[in-house]
Write a protein that holds these residues in place. Structure first.
Motif, PDB file in Angstrom:
ATOM      1  N   LEU A 128      -4.224  -4.025  -9.307  1.00  0.00           N
ATOM      2  CA  LEU A 128      -3.903  -2.690  -8.185  1.00  0.00           C
ATOM      3  C   LEU A 128      -5.364  -2.210  -7.935  1.00  0.00           C
ATOM      4  O   LEU A 128      -6.545  -2.629  -8.575  1.00  0.00           O
ATOM      5  CB  LEU A 128      -3.308  -1.682  -9.207  1.00  0.00           C
ATOM      6  N   GLU A 129      -5.435  -1.679  -6.888  1.00  0.00           N
ATOM      7  CA  GLU A 129      -6.711  -0.627  -6.599  1.00  0.00           C
ATOM      8  C   GLU A 129      -6.259   0.634  -6.553  1.00  0.00           C
ATOM      9  O   GLU A 129      -5.194   1.226  -6.047  1.00  0.00           O
ATOM     10  CB  GLU A 129      -7.220  -1.083  -5.182  1.00  0.00           C
ATOM     11  N   VAL A 130      -6.868   1.552  -7.355  1.00  0.00           N
ATOM     12  CA  VAL A 130      -6.195   2.877  -7.513  1.00  0.00           C
ATOM     13  C   VAL A 130      -7.199   3.981  -7.177  1.00  0.00           C
ATOM     14  O   VAL A 130      -8.333   3.874  -7.593  1.00  0.00           O
ATOM     15  CB  VAL A 130      -5.867   2.985  -9.035  1.00  0.00           C
ATOM     16  N   LYS A 131      -7.085   4.891  -6.022  1.00  0.00           N
ATOM     17  CA  LYS A 131      -8.005   5.652  -5.692  1.00  0.00           C
ATOM     18  C   LYS A 131      -7.092   6.974  -5.728  1.00  0.00           C
ATOM     19  O   LYS A 131      -6.398   7.343  -4.724  1.00  0.00           O
ATOM     20  CB  LYS A 131      -8.472   5.716  -4.442  1.00  0.00           C
ATOM     21  N   GLN A 132      -7.016   7.621  -6.880  1.00  0.00           N
ATOM     22  CA  GLN A 132      -6.274   8.966  -7.066  1.00  0.00           C
ATOM     23  C   GLN A 132      -4.847   8.570  -6.786  1.00  0.00           C
ATOM     24  O   GLN A 132      -4.281   7.589  -7.369  1.00  0.00           O
ATOM     25  CB  GLN A 132      -6.517   9.982  -6.028  1.00  0.00           C
ATOM     26  N   ARG A 133      -4.158   9.188  -5.671  1.00  0.00           N
ATOM     27  CA  ARG A 133      -2.761   8.732  -5.326  1.00  0.00           C
ATOM     28  C   ARG A 133      -2.708   7.536  -4.667  1.00  0.00           C
ATOM     29  O   ARG A 133      -1.465   7.200  -4.287  1.00  0.00           O
ATOM     30  CB  ARG A 133      -2.042  10.111  -5.102  1.00  0.00           C
ATOM     31  N   HIS A 134      -3.642   6.911  -4.018  1.00  0.00           N
ATOM     32  CA  HIS A 134      -3.558   6.135  -3.159  1.00  0.00           C
ATOM     33  C   HIS A 134      -3.432   4.543  -3.782  1.00  0.00           C
ATOM     34  O   HIS A 134      -4.481   4.360  -4.663  1.00  0.00           O
ATOM     35  CB  HIS A 134      -4.830   5.917  -2.196  1.00  0.00           C
ATOM     36  N   ILE A 135      -2.394   3.890  -3.651  1.00  0.00           N
ATOM     37  CA  ILE A 135      -2.397   2.716  -4.491  1.00  0.00           C
ATOM     38  C   ILE A 135      -2.138   1.585  -3.427  1.00  0.00           C
ATOM     39  O   ILE A 135      -1.707   1.392  -2.482  1.00  0.00           O
ATOM     40  CB  ILE A 135      -1.082   2.721  -5.149  1.00  0.00           C
ATOM     41  N   ARG A 136      -3.169   0.511  -3.779  1.00  0.00           N
ATOM     42  CA  ARG A 136      -2.948  -0.685  -3.265  1.00  0.00           C
ATOM     43  C   ARG A 136      -2.651  -1.828  -4.154  1.00  0.00           C
ATOM     44  O   ARG A 136      -3.239  -1.976  -5.285  1.00  0.00           O
ATOM     45  CB  ARG A 136      -4.217  -1.263  -2.333  1.00  0.00           C
TER      46      ARG A 136
ATOM     47  N   SER B  47       0.755  -1.375  -0.038  1.00  0.00           N
ATOM     48  CA  SER B  47      -0.042   0.089  -0.038  1.00  0.00           C
ATOM     49  C   SER B  47       0.955   1.132   0.163  1.00  0.00           C
ATOM     50  O   SER B  47       1.857   1.211   0.821  1.00  0.00           O
ATOM     51  CB  SER B  47      -0.736  -0.002   1.280  1.00  0.00           C
ATOM     52  N   LEU B  48       0.853   2.216  -0.956  1.00  0.00           N
ATOM     53  CA  LEU B  48       1.532   3.329  -0.826  1.00  0.00           C
ATOM     54  C   LEU B  48       0.625   4.756  -1.305  1.00  0.00           C
ATOM     55  O   LEU B  48      -0.351   4.314  -2.322  1.00  0.00           O
ATOM     56  CB  LEU B  48       2.788   3.110  -2.043  1.00  0.00           C
ATOM     57  N   ILE B  49       1.159   5.798  -1.089  1.00  0.00           N
ATOM     58  CA  ILE B  49       0.463   6.923  -1.505  1.00  0.00           C
ATOM     59  C   ILE B  49       1.723   7.715  -2.575  1.00  0.00           C
ATOM     60  O   ILE B  49       2.763   7.878  -1.989  1.00  0.00           O
ATOM     61  CB  ILE B  49       0.339   7.779  -0.420  1.00  0.00           C
ATOM     62  N   LEU B  50       1.315   7.923  -3.746  1.00  0.00           N
ATOM     63  CA  LEU B  50       2.144   8.462  -4.821  1.00  0.00           C
ATOM     64  C   LEU B  50       2.457   9.940  -4.219  1.00  0.00           C
ATOM     65  O   LEU B  50       1.336  10.471  -4.113  1.00  0.00           O
ATOM     66  CB  LEU B  50       1.659   8.313  -5.937  1.00  0.00           C
ATOM     67  N   ARG B  51       3.618  10.350  -4.374  1.00  0.00           N
ATOM     68  CA  ARG B  51       3.921  11.913  -4.084  1.00  0.00           C
ATOM     69  C   ARG B  51       3.900  12.603  -5.105  1.00  0.00           C
ATOM     70  O   ARG B  51       4.122  13.737  -5.147  1.00  0.00           O
ATOM     71  CB  ARG B  51       5.254  12.007  -3.310  1.00  0.00           C
ATOM     72  N   MET B  52       3.989  12.128  -6.441  1.00  0.00           N
ATOM     73  CA  MET B  52       4.045  12.541  -7.796  1.00  0.00           C
ATOM     74  C   MET B  52       2.653  12.633  -8.445  1.00  0.00           C
ATOM     75  O   MET B  52       1.986  11.767  -8.469  1.00  0.00           O
ATOM     76  CB  MET B  52       5.307  12.098  -8.315  1.00  0.00           C
ATOM     77  N   THR B  53       2.856  13.614  -9.601  1.00  0.00           N
ATOM     78  CA  THR B  53       1.375  13.554 -10.496  1.00  0.00           C
ATOM     79  C   THR B  53       1.631  12.406 -11.508  1.00  0.00           C
ATOM     80  O   THR B  53       2.604  12.022 -11.741  1.00  0.00           O
ATOM     81  CB  THR B  53       1.245  14.871 -10.842  1.00  0.00           C
TER      82      THR B  53
ATOM     83  N   VAL C 264      -0.333   7.108 -18.567  1.00  0.00           N
ATOM     84  CA  VAL C 264      -0.363   6.637 -17.132  1.00  0.00           C
ATOM     85  C   VAL C 264      -1.650   6.485 -16.540  1.00  0.00           C
ATOM     86  O   VAL C 264      -1.847   5.327 -16.070  1.00  0.00           O
ATOM     87  CB  VAL C 264       0.701   7.561 -16.339  1.00  0.00           C
ATOM     88  N   SER C 265      -2.369   7.249 -16.720  1.00  0.00           N
ATOM     89  CA  SER C 265      -3.788   7.207 -16.013  1.00  0.00           C
ATOM     90  C   SER C 265      -4.563   5.805 -16.490  1.00  0.00           C
ATOM     91  O   SER C 265      -4.884   5.354 -15.968  1.00  0.00           O
ATOM     92  CB  SER C 265      -4.351   8.214 -16.478  1.00  0.00           C
ATOM     93  N   ARG C 266      -4.296   5.857 -18.070  1.00  0.00           N
ATOM     94  CA  ARG C 266      -5.126   4.625 -18.666  1.00  0.00           C
ATOM     95  C   ARG C 266      -4.563   3.354 -18.022  1.00  0.00           C
ATOM     96  O   ARG C 266      -5.264   2.375 -17.984  1.00  0.00           O
ATOM     97  CB  ARG C 266      -4.974   4.647 -20.092  1.00  0.00           C
ATOM     98  N   THR C 267      -3.159   3.118 -17.815  1.00  0.00           N
ATOM     99  CA  THR C 267      -2.679   2.105 -17.692  1.00  0.00           C
ATOM    100  C   THR C 267      -2.948   1.836 -16.145  1.00  0.00           C
ATOM    101  O   THR C 267      -3.100   0.568 -15.559  1.00  0.00           O
ATOM    102  CB  THR C 267      -1.019   2.230 -17.830  1.00  0.00           C
TER     103      THR C 267
END
Lengths: 244, 244
Positions: free
Chosen positions: A220-228, A186-192, A207-210
């Motif tokens: 993955l589970e992607v919620k904006q910058r929260h990635i699981r 589980s991580l939070i992306l610090r970059m756009t 990137v978004s599409r991928t």
DNA sequence: CGCGAGCTTGATGCCGATCAATGCATGTGG
DNA sequence: CCACATGCATTGATCGGCATCAAGCTCGCG
């Protein structure tokens, strides 16, 4: 910080010997005596707010910086406005090695969140590494590791496709976070998305599409910058191209 | 070579102090006394025939190598057979810096023509650079320069299009050749289209087509591996993207 | 609440990959 | 000396992945 007023409000005493990053940072593997010496070298910290630059391309090079807390990106740019993120740095990683070649920095280092770095005056580091074999060797290893890392990025940019690039990026990021005691899944992306894209040689839409595709595929589970990360082996498989 | 029999037929005495590459290689800027010391360090040469490897990924790292004559490529490869040329090295350039990080090489170095390298035992280099500030500094500069170069390649791979990549490649090559006393406008490529393509993140057909296009546009004259540059400013313009 | 930065998603087009055939230089053996 | 093989380069036809253009959407923040 309160009990130690200094001329520069942002500069204050620190000690490598008692730093909890000493197993990840410059001091790796140094003996006690060397560590004490290192404390005399790495005397100040500097705070960099989110969005500010630690140094810019063209700045005179004087010091290396070890990330103490926070997160940075480095980027180079060509005469015509093209620019390229060359790396993301987290706690324990060194910034500024590019500056040695010319006595000037050749890239920008930007804080992606409020950060603190330890300032390592370069000429003093050279002095000290002439005295201490282990420090010298450790420093050389760090530079060499950066070269090896860069070669890995070239491989990625030169021969991987979008999904492979993003998978490799995520795995690299989680591995480094894990080494720092964070969760592997589980991580939070610090970059756009744009900064990720620049690093990976892709456009932000790709990137978004991928990310979305990985989510659809159950990786993955992607919620904006929260990635699981739901399926790490699956990501690994992508990178290794077993699907071919 | 005839008057000096040695145990290894391919190893024989050399001297940095009298080498005509000393202004391009490790000895840059060293004082006479340091140079003499360097002679004791760089004691042997090694011959590598075209197609042979100087070292391979996984080999134990012991020495750096300075190209004396000839031409090399370095390439990394991932577990799945993908591989990527990370650089081309000519006279005066150092090979093997990647090995310091792990005590093992992480890429292959292959001679693209019959070549000779000077062997620089790494532990002795560390010893000597603890004694001589200038040597230490010069060595650090060389490593840093490699990092800066790699960042430039990332920029190329991440954000340039085929024509821009090839133009940048040719200009870089001619610039380095010129620094070695060769013509700035005429060169012979030592590598195949496929190797150029791997370095630039393109397929060999694209490299070939782009050469042909440059020829049609009057920028180059291309005859197999013989290249004549007819319009250097034109190439420069391509790289700088003035066409946008 | 409404603005704006950043993210997502869709439609379309282009650059470079891929597949395939031919050309060209070098070398080897009959 | 020629026939043939081999490795590399060129060129054409087609295809696909990612870029580009263009809306909406989400969320944090003044």
């Amino acid at each position: 910080m309160t009990e130690m007023p200094s001329v520069k409000p942002e500069a204050f005493k620190v000690a490598c010997s008692s730093c909890n990053l000493r197993e990840l940072c410059l001091p790796v593997g140094l003996a006690r005596a060397d560590l004490d010496k290192l404390d005399t070298l790495v005397a100040t910290r500097r705070t960099v707010s989110r969005g500010d630059t630690l140094f810019r391309s063209g700045d005179i090079f004087q010091s290396l910086y070890a990330v103490r807390t926070g997160f940075f990106k480095t980027c180079v740019s060509s005469e015509d406005g093209r620019d390229q993120v060359t790396g993301f740095q987290m706690a324990g990683e060194l910034l500024g090695l590019d500056g040695i070649s010319n006595d000037r920095h050749s890239c920008d280092a930007v804080a992606l969140e409020d950060s603190q770095v330890c300032v390592i005056p370069y000429d003093q580091l050279e002095d000290l590494s002439r005295e201490f074999t282990d420090l010298q060797h450790q420093f050389h290893k760090i530079m060499s590791r950066e070269i090896v890392r860069d070669h890995g990025v070239m491989l990625l940019l030169g021969s991987m496709r979008a999904e492979e690039r993003l998978a490799a990026f995520l795995l690299n990021l989680t591995q480094r976070l894990q080494a720092r005691g964070f969760s592997a899944s589980s991580l939070i992306l610090r970059m756009t998305r744009e900064e990720i894209g620049s690093y990976l040689g892709l456009k932000l839409e790709t990137v978004s599409r991928t990310f979305s595709k990985f989510q659809d595929d159950g990786l993955l589970e992607v919620k904006q910058r929260h990635i699981r990360i739901l399926d790490q082996p699956g990501l690994q498989l992508l990178v290794n191209g077993a699907a071919c």
